[in-house]
Design an enzyme around this catalytic site. Structure first.
Site, short mmCIF file in Angstrom:
data_model
loop_
_atom_site.label_atom_id
_atom_site.label_comp_id
_atom_site.label_asym_id
_atom_site.label_seq_id
_atom_site.Cartn_x
_atom_site.Cartn_y
_atom_site.Cartn_z
N SER A 136 -9.54 10.21 -12.55
CA SER A 136 -8.53 10.69 -11.59
C SER A 136 -7.12 10.51 -12.16
CB SER A 136 -8.71 9.97 -10.26
OG SER A 136 -7.88 10.52 -9.27
N HIS A 194 -10.15 14.69 -4.80
CA HIS A 194 -11.18 15.40 -5.56
C HIS A 194 -12.12 16.23 -4.69
CE1 HIS A 194 -9.48 13.17 -8.74
NE2 HIS A 194 -9.82 12.03 -8.19
#
Length: 312
Positions: free
Chosen positions: A85, A195
């Site tokens: 991430s 996400h």
């Protein structure tokens, strides 16, 4: 072969920037970050400050780049860099694809977009013991019953999945997962639904912002988030960073590729050791080190010793 892993949001803990090594390159990194952003970055890792997605994401990138520089000062440079991430931004700096100050400003923009889109009521849950397919089926059952969708956010290992969505939908999914045989299901210290398609609009805005950010051909290997594969061009890395908030992080695929390419010593930047634990559980024969588990003065000596022992 040395590989660096950079953790994502959820790994943070109060004071983590203050626990970095007392080292000239760390002080220089903190000063550079403060100057680039016009703030004192050391003020970002208090318990109160870390309630902000912006503070967390900036702090993680600063810690990651400081780690790269401490090791580089000891002539320890990675062959491969990958980050989960927001950790991917530190990985991009590590491989030379992105300048530190540009990474910080882009991360601030990213975090602001995420926080503005979902200031409260959303987040992530980590579920262990069920597969991606099983969790997708449980999520589909909830939708059929009129609940909001939840999404697969991270595939950290075959049976270690992070789900994204609203608080109510995640709590319901946690109950379903435990009833279906999950060995553990907990909420993460993340206040946005990372996400997944909920951040599609925010990702489009970050794509626009990223068009004006200089990216460079990587000087070492960068492994991306969305596909879990090496990316070899500036434009590919730009796209990976600009869009990774919207797509599932295929972290297990990324780790598999790193090991297939020859990584045999994996070092995780502070804070935490979630990524290290994944390697140790899935590939127990591989040397995985969490820098945060060592005294700062031992970082370089420990990594060098492990590399020597690996024969590389």
């Amino acid at each position: 072969m040395l590989a660096l892993q950079f953790p994502g949001q959820g790994a943070q803990s109060a004071g983590f920037l203050h626990r970095l090594p007392t080292h000239p390159v760390v002080h220089a990194t903190l000063d550079e970050a403060s100057q680039a952003l016009g703030i004192d970055v050391l003020a970002l890792d208090t318990e109160e400050a870390l309630r902000s997605t912006v503070a967390v994401q900036i702090g993680l990138v600063v810690a990651g780049v400081a780690t790269v520089r401490v090791l580089a000062d000891a002539q320890l440079t990675p062959h491969i860099s990958a980050g989960l991430s927001v950790g991917a931004y530190a990985a991009a700096v590590s491989c030379g694809a992105l300048q530190f100050d540009d990474a910080l400003r882009m991360v601030r923009k990213r975090a602001e977009l995420m926080e503005t889109a979902y200031p409260s009521g959303y987040g992530l849950a980590a579920i262990s013991g069920l597969t991606e397919h099983q969790l997708e089926a449980l999520a589909a059952e909830q939708v059929k019953q009129g609940m909001a969708s939840v999404y697969v956010g991270n595939v950290n290992a075959p049976r270690q999945i992070v789900m994204a969505g609203s608080d109510a939908a995640l709590e319901a999914l946690i109950a379903r997962a435990l009833a279906a045989g999950a060995r553990k299901a907990t909420r993460l210290a993340v206040s946005v639904p990372s996400h997944c398609e909920l951040l599609a609009d925010a990702a489009e805005q970050l794509i626009d912002y990223a068009r004006n950010v200089p990216f460079h051909t990587p000087q070492s290997i960068y492994v991306g988030n969305r596909g879990g594969r090496p990316l070899h061009t500036a434009e590919a890395i730009r796209g990976d960073l600009a869009t990774n908030m919207r797509y599932t992080v295929r972290w297990f695929d990324a780790l598999s590729v790193m090991l297939e390419m020859g990584a045999d010593v994996l070092v995780e930047a502070p804070p935490g050791q979630v990524l290290t634990d994944i390697v140790r559980e899935q590939w127990p024969e591989t040397m995985a080190i969490a820098a945060s588990s060592l005294t700062p003065e031992r970082w370089a000596s420990t990594v060098r010793r492990r590399l020597e022992a690996s024969g590389r």
